[in-house]
Motif scaffolding. Sequence first.
Motif, PDB file in Angstrom:
ATOM      1  N   VAL A 152      35.442 -14.751   3.845  1.00  0.00           N
ATOM      2  CA  VAL A 152      34.480 -14.125   4.888  1.00  0.00           C
ATOM      3  C   VAL A 152      34.305 -15.079   6.135  1.00  0.00           C
ATOM      4  O   VAL A 152      34.406 -16.391   6.013  1.00  0.00           O
ATOM      5  CB  VAL A 152      33.159 -13.770   4.509  1.00  0.00           C
ATOM      6  N   ASP A 153      34.251 -14.418   7.569  1.00  0.00           N
ATOM      7  CA  ASP A 153      33.962 -15.294   8.583  1.00  0.00           C
ATOM      8  C   ASP A 153      32.505 -15.258   8.862  1.00  0.00           C
ATOM      9  O   ASP A 153      31.976 -14.266   8.975  1.00  0.00           O
ATOM     10  CB  ASP A 153      34.877 -14.756   9.870  1.00  0.00           C
ATOM     11  N   LEU A 154      31.946 -16.462   9.157  1.00  0.00           N
ATOM     12  CA  LEU A 154      30.560 -16.693   9.614  1.00  0.00           C
ATOM     13  C   LEU A 154      30.476 -17.410  10.579  1.00  0.00           C
ATOM     14  O   LEU A 154      30.609 -18.660  10.559  1.00  0.00           O
ATOM     15  CB  LEU A 154      29.818 -17.382   8.337  1.00  0.00           C
ATOM     16  N   SER A 155      30.476 -16.898  11.727  1.00  0.00           N
ATOM     17  CA  SER A 155      30.302 -17.466  13.067  1.00  0.00           C
ATOM     18  C   SER A 155      31.439 -18.277  13.105  1.00  0.00           C
ATOM     19  O   SER A 155      32.724 -17.667  13.256  1.00  0.00           O
ATOM     20  CB  SER A 155      29.006 -18.362  13.288  1.00  0.00           C
ATOM     21  N   ASP A 156      31.442 -19.600  13.129  1.00  0.00           N
ATOM     22  CA  ASP A 156      32.480 -20.610  13.430  1.00  0.00           C
ATOM     23  C   ASP A 156      33.096 -21.238  11.944  1.00  0.00           C
ATOM     24  O   ASP A 156      33.638 -22.101  11.935  1.00  0.00           O
ATOM     25  CB  ASP A 156      32.359 -21.809  14.385  1.00  0.00           C
ATOM     26  N   ARG A 157      32.550 -20.714  10.862  1.00  0.00           N
ATOM     27  CA  ARG A 157      32.975 -21.031   9.639  1.00  0.00           C
ATOM     28  C   ARG A 157      33.435 -20.012   8.463  1.00  0.00           C
ATOM     29  O   ARG A 157      33.096 -19.046   8.562  1.00  0.00           O
ATOM     30  CB  ARG A 157      31.650 -21.708   8.961  1.00  0.00           C
ATOM     31  N   THR A 158      34.567 -20.243   7.993  1.00  0.00           N
ATOM     32  CA  THR A 158      35.098 -19.404   6.929  1.00  0.00           C
ATOM     33  C   THR A 158      34.734 -20.115   5.523  1.00  0.00           C
ATOM     34  O   THR A 158      34.831 -21.045   5.372  1.00  0.00           O
ATOM     35  CB  THR A 158      36.855 -19.390   7.179  1.00  0.00           C
ATOM     36  N   THR A 159      34.281 -18.992   4.831  1.00  0.00           N
ATOM     37  CA  THR A 159      33.866 -19.212   3.537  1.00  0.00           C
ATOM     38  C   THR A 159      34.506 -18.223   2.661  1.00  0.00           C
ATOM     39  O   THR A 159      34.759 -17.230   2.905  1.00  0.00           O
ATOM     40  CB  THR A 159      32.218 -19.274   3.535  1.00  0.00           C
ATOM     41  N   GLY A 160      34.551 -18.763   1.229  1.00  0.00           N
ATOM     42  CA  GLY A 160      35.173 -17.755   0.310  1.00  0.00           C
ATOM     43  C   GLY A 160      34.073 -17.448  -0.998  1.00  0.00           C
ATOM     44  O   GLY A 160      33.178 -18.511  -1.288  1.00  0.00           O
ATOM     45  N   ILE A 161      33.922 -16.231  -1.058  1.00  0.00           N
ATOM     46  CA  ILE A 161      32.735 -15.717  -2.004  1.00  0.00           C
ATOM     47  C   ILE A 161      33.480 -15.396  -3.383  1.00  0.00           C
ATOM     48  O   ILE A 161      34.230 -14.326  -3.114  1.00  0.00           O
ATOM     49  CB  ILE A 161      31.666 -14.914  -1.545  1.00  0.00           C
ATOM     50  N   VAL A 162      32.979 -15.715  -4.450  1.00  0.00           N
ATOM     51  CA  VAL A 162      33.830 -15.290  -5.898  1.00  0.00           C
ATOM     52  C   VAL A 162      32.862 -14.024  -6.358  1.00  0.00           C
ATOM     53  O   VAL A 162      31.469 -14.321  -6.385  1.00  0.00           O
ATOM     54  CB  VAL A 162      33.763 -16.312  -6.780  1.00  0.00           C
ATOM     55  N   VAL A 163      33.403 -12.974  -6.592  1.00  0.00           N
ATOM     56  CA  VAL A 163      32.692 -11.818  -7.148  1.00  0.00           C
ATOM     57  C   VAL A 163      33.556 -11.158  -8.453  1.00  0.00           C
ATOM     58  O   VAL A 163      34.754 -11.672  -8.596  1.00  0.00           O
ATOM     59  CB  VAL A 163      32.664 -10.673  -5.929  1.00  0.00           C
TER      60      VAL A 163
END
Length: 158
Positions: A86-97
């Motif tokens: 996911v893209d959060l403003s200026d930060r890319t993060t991965g979420i495990v589901v």
Amino acid sequence: MKHIDKVEGAGEEFLTFTLGREEYGVDILKVQEIRGYESVTQLANAPDYIKGVINLRGKIVPIIDLRIKFRQDKVSYDQYTVVIIVDLSDRTTGIVVDGVSDVLTLAPGQIRPTPHFTSELATDYIRGLGSVDTRMLILVNIEKLLNTEELAALEALS
């Protein structure tokens, strides 16, 4: 992804995913890609729900396991476990589901406000509840769920 349901009129699209027996939705515009779970580089002294980081095309991306963050009893990694980037403003993060279900378009009338609970229960990350036929979705504000202080601390570790 299984299928795309269309609803007449203006609506918002959500990528739906599962965590245990619950189904969640995140704004499709925040989703960059969906990947299978892969090994991560662990970081010392990080909270247990921060699995570590991966190198995504030259960019270091923190990976957060929402199943651990939401205190699920049994967390296993199998062929169905996925990472939503996911893209959060200026930060890319991965979420495990546990898995990705589909993309749904919800009309405004299908989105209900978040119920009010005691102040001890943090629900500020819940944008609302979506209903489609017999399904109930917890619609997540991903920026509030993955608070920036945690991610900034993580970046300092990496």
